[in-house]
Enzyme design. Structure first.
Site, PDB file in Angstrom:
ATOM      1  NE  ARG A  76      -3.911   2.425   2.479  1.00 56.99           N
ATOM      2  CZ  ARG A  76      -2.982   2.830   3.494  1.00 56.99           C
ATOM      3  NH1 ARG A  76      -2.839   2.293   5.235  1.00 56.99           N
ATOM      4  NH2 ARG A  76      -3.695   4.250   3.997  1.00 56.99           N
ATOM      5  CG  HIS A  80      -1.448   5.084  -0.719  1.00 57.60           C
ATOM      6  ND1 HIS A  80      -2.715   5.526  -0.105  1.00 57.60           N
ATOM      7  CD2 HIS A  80      -2.396   4.200  -1.058  1.00 57.60           C
ATOM      8  CE1 HIS A  80      -3.736   4.720   0.205  1.00 57.60           C
ATOM      9  NE2 HIS A  80      -3.712   4.354  -0.682  1.00 57.60           N
ATOM     10  CG  HIS A 208      -7.784  -4.176  -1.523  1.00 60.07           C
ATOM     11  ND1 HIS A 208      -8.822  -3.785  -2.137  1.00 60.07           N
ATOM     12  CD2 HIS A 208      -7.203  -3.481  -1.851  1.00 60.07           C
ATOM     13  CE1 HIS A 208      -8.725  -2.081  -1.817  1.00 60.07           C
ATOM     14  NE2 HIS A 208      -7.541  -2.403  -1.100  1.00 60.07           N
ATOM     15  CD1 TRP A 224     -10.888  -6.452  -0.015  1.00 59.67           C
ATOM     16  CD2 TRP A 224      -9.679  -5.965   1.319  1.00 59.67           C
ATOM     17  NE1 TRP A 224     -11.179  -5.140   0.051  1.00 59.67           N
ATOM     18  CE2 TRP A 224      -9.682  -4.679   0.795  1.00 59.67           C
ATOM     19  CE3 TRP A 224      -7.646  -6.005   1.840  1.00 59.67           C
ATOM     20  CZ2 TRP A 224      -9.264  -3.447   1.007  1.00 59.67           C
ATOM     21  CZ3 TRP A 224      -7.801  -4.648   2.151  1.00 59.67           C
ATOM     22  CH2 TRP A 224      -7.958  -4.262   1.753  1.00 59.67           C
TER      23      TRP A 224
HETATM   24  C1  HEM Z   1     -10.547   2.031  -5.963  1.00 61.01           C
HETATM   25  C2  HEM Z   1      -8.957   2.087  -5.291  1.00 61.01           C
HETATM   26  C3  HEM Z   1      -8.794   1.533  -4.127  1.00 61.01           C
HETATM   27  C4  HEM Z   1      -9.468   1.897  -2.830  1.00 61.01           C
HETATM   28  C5  HEM Z   1     -10.341   2.094  -2.190  1.00 61.01           C
HETATM   29  C6  HEM Z   1      -8.434   1.727  -1.604  1.00 61.01           C
HETATM   30  C7  HEM Z   1      -8.822   1.758  -0.570  1.00 61.01           C
HETATM   31  C8  HEM Z   1      -8.263   0.254   1.207  1.00 61.01           C
HETATM   32  C9  HEM Z   1      -7.993   1.063   1.924  1.00 61.01           C
HETATM   33  C10 HEM Z   1      -9.485   1.766   3.121  1.00 61.01           C
HETATM   34  C11 HEM Z   1      -7.839  -0.224   2.188  1.00 61.01           C
HETATM   35  C12 HEM Z   1      -7.248  -0.075   4.063  1.00 61.01           C
HETATM   36  C13 HEM Z   1      -6.199   0.698   5.108  1.00 61.01           C
HETATM   37  C14 HEM Z   1      -6.636   0.541   6.121  1.00 61.01           C
HETATM   38  O1  HEM Z   1      -7.313   0.624   7.019  1.00 61.01           O
HETATM   39  O2  HEM Z   1      -4.944   0.339   6.486  1.00 61.01           O
HETATM   40  C15 HEM Z   1      -6.980  -0.483   1.458  1.00 61.01           C
HETATM   41  C16 HEM Z   1      -5.532  -1.224   1.919  1.00 61.01           C
HETATM   42  C17 HEM Z   1      -5.068  -1.440   1.314  1.00 61.01           C
HETATM   43  N1  HEM Z   1      -4.998  -1.212  -0.418  1.00 61.01           N
HETATM   44 FE1  HEM Z   1      -6.161  -0.887  -0.784  1.00 61.01          FE
HETATM   45  N2  HEM Z   1      -7.282   0.268  -2.229  1.00 61.01           N
HETATM   46  C18 HEM Z   1      -7.461   0.327  -3.674  1.00 61.01           C
HETATM   47  C19 HEM Z   1      -6.828   0.085  -4.703  1.00 61.01           C
HETATM   48  C20 HEM Z   1      -6.002  -0.434  -3.739  1.00 61.01           C
HETATM   49  C21 HEM Z   1      -4.509  -0.716  -5.059  1.00 61.01           C
HETATM   50  C22 HEM Z   1      -4.536  -0.334  -6.564  1.00 61.01           C
HETATM   51  C23 HEM Z   1      -3.613  -1.077  -4.256  1.00 61.01           C
HETATM   52  C24 HEM Z   1      -2.535  -2.391  -4.879  1.00 61.01           C
HETATM   53  C25 HEM Z   1      -2.206  -1.997  -5.984  1.00 61.01           C
HETATM   54  C26 HEM Z   1      -4.286  -1.763  -3.215  1.00 61.01           C
HETATM   55  C27 HEM Z   1      -3.395  -2.593  -1.902  1.00 61.01           C
HETATM   56  C28 HEM Z   1      -3.929  -2.241  -0.670  1.00 61.01           C
HETATM   57  C29 HEM Z   1      -3.255  -2.934   0.112  1.00 61.01           C
HETATM   58  C30 HEM Z   1      -1.998  -4.510  -0.210  1.00 61.01           C
HETATM   59  C31 HEM Z   1      -3.712  -3.043   1.303  1.00 61.01           C
HETATM   60  C32 HEM Z   1      -3.982  -3.368   2.650  1.00 61.01           C
HETATM   61  C33 HEM Z   1      -3.127  -2.525   3.812  1.00 61.01           C
HETATM   62  C34 HEM Z   1      -2.326  -3.577   5.338  1.00 61.01           C
HETATM   63  O3  HEM Z   1      -2.945  -4.526   5.314  1.00 61.01           O
HETATM   64  O4  HEM Z   1      -2.192  -2.691   5.781  1.00 61.01           O
HETATM   65  N3  HEM Z   1      -5.255  -1.161  -3.334  1.00 61.01           N
HETATM   66  N4  HEM Z   1      -7.006  -0.341   0.571  1.00 61.01           N
END
Ligand code: HEM
Length: 339
Positions: A76, A80, A208, A224
């Protein structure tokens, strides 16, 4: 059988094109290198950096001992850091590593990423020639490979800015825009601004499969998939074949007071409204179905889209001149080159 190696394209500082050094790297690391002209005074052993990132992920998992992992947060962080890019203005992207500074560090979208940045600090300190932009994107790429994901081609060359970003807040996607149509349009607007197609958006959001939401970061809760440290197509399988996905109403026996999210019948898994868009929208659904059926296809598309993402706005030092390329090719013929 899949290859899980990270392919590093190495810069060798001080010596322009040094096949002997490169050949040494190849045999030591088991990864592929290509020579690039030097851009920094201090050479960095990217394979050593990669090993340190792997060790960090492993140590962190041992310390946690609860099945969660830093690996998802590193993915992430890389996303970002890169996803601020605008293809029209050419602003944003992983070059500059401006998330080190406010206001970007404090953007709501970046909540929870401070811990990942801090965890990488000892590695940054160990390699003075290493830029934050290279470290963050390499860490995300190593994390994907460590979780069993596809081959990632990563190369160095990002330089760090000493100033905050010029880009305003609002570049990264919100998980909900209030209604289905607006949420779908929002995904296309945000990823379209970076220059991604529908297929690339769906592939990227398939990340995700790993990690989870934290109530103290985004306000959402839960993973997820059932295997949050395994990079797979399970996210798409659950969306397409799993469920039914219903609005989350309770959490640990109490009413759920967080933002709108969806849960599976076990109540253990979650989907954001933007995740549900992957099956609500006709075109997104078609691609999600393909990925649910064919993990190799998902891995191939993801790895290409990820490389594009982490290179948005990055100007890499130009590769070898025609003559040097020719010399390298001749050397390679005699077994001295790095392929
Ligand atoms: C519509 C697009 C996206 C939205 C709205 C979104 C939103 C989110 C949110 C709300 C979280 C939770 C963060 C937290 O509470 O720690 C998250 C986690 C995460 N996102 Fe996304 N995301 C999007 C696209 C992506 C993309 C494109 C990637 C990577 C290529 C990605 C990879 C991740 C990963 C790996 C996590 C887990 C982080 C952790 O375990 O701490 N996301 N995302």
């Amino acid at each position: 059988m899949r290859t899980y190696a990270i392919v590093l394209l190495s810069q060798t500082a001080g010596a322009r094109f040094t096949p002997i050094v490169l050949a040494g790297c190849v045999s030591a690391a088991g990864v592929s290198y290509m020579s690039l002209p030097p851009a920094k005074a201090q050479a960095v052993d990217y394979n050593a950096v990669k090993q340190d990132i792997k060790a960090l992920i492993e140590q962190d998992a041992e310390q946690r001992g609860d099945g969660t992992s830093l690996a998802g947060t590193l993915v992430r962080l890389a996303w970002h850091a890169s996803g601020t890019y605008c293809k029209s203005t050419k602003d944003g992207g992983s070059c500059g590593a401006t998330m080190r500074f406010d206001p970007e560090a404090s953007w709501g979208a970046n909540a929870g990423l401070g811990a990942a940045r801090s965890a990488l600090e000892p590695i940054k300190a160990k390699y003075p020639g290493l830029s934050y932009g290279d470290l963050w994107t390499l860490a995300g790429s190593v994390a994907i490979a460590e979780m069993g994901g596809p081959t990632i081609t990563w190369r160095p060359g990002r330089t760090d800015s000493d100033k905050p970003t010029k880009v305003p807040d609002g570049q990264l996607p919100d998980a909900d825009k209030g209604d289905i149509g607006k949420t779908i349009d929002h995904i296309r607007a945000i990823f379209g601004r970076m220059g991604f197609s529908d297929r690339e958006m769906v592939a990227l959001i398939g990340a995700h499969a790993v990690g989870r939401c934290h109530t103290d970061a985004s306000g959402y809760w839960g993973p997820w998939t059932f295997a949050e440290t395994t990079f797979s197509n399970e996210y798409f399988r659950l969306l397409v074949e799993g469920g039914p996905w219903t609005v989350k109403r309770t959490h640990e026996g109490k009413p759920w007071t967080g933002p709108l999210q969806f849960e599976d019948p076990t109540g253990k898994l979650m989907m954001l409204p933007t995740d549900m868009a992957m099956i609500w929208d006709k075109e997104f659904r078609q691609i999600s179905e393909e990925y649910a059926k064919d993990e190799d296809l998902f891995f191939k598309d993801f790895s290409e889209a990820w490389k594009k993402l982490i290179e948005l706005g990055v100007t890499f030092p130009s590769t070898a001149s025609g003559l040097t390329n020719l010399i390298n090719r001749i050397r390679a013929l005699f077994g001295f080159g790095a392929k």
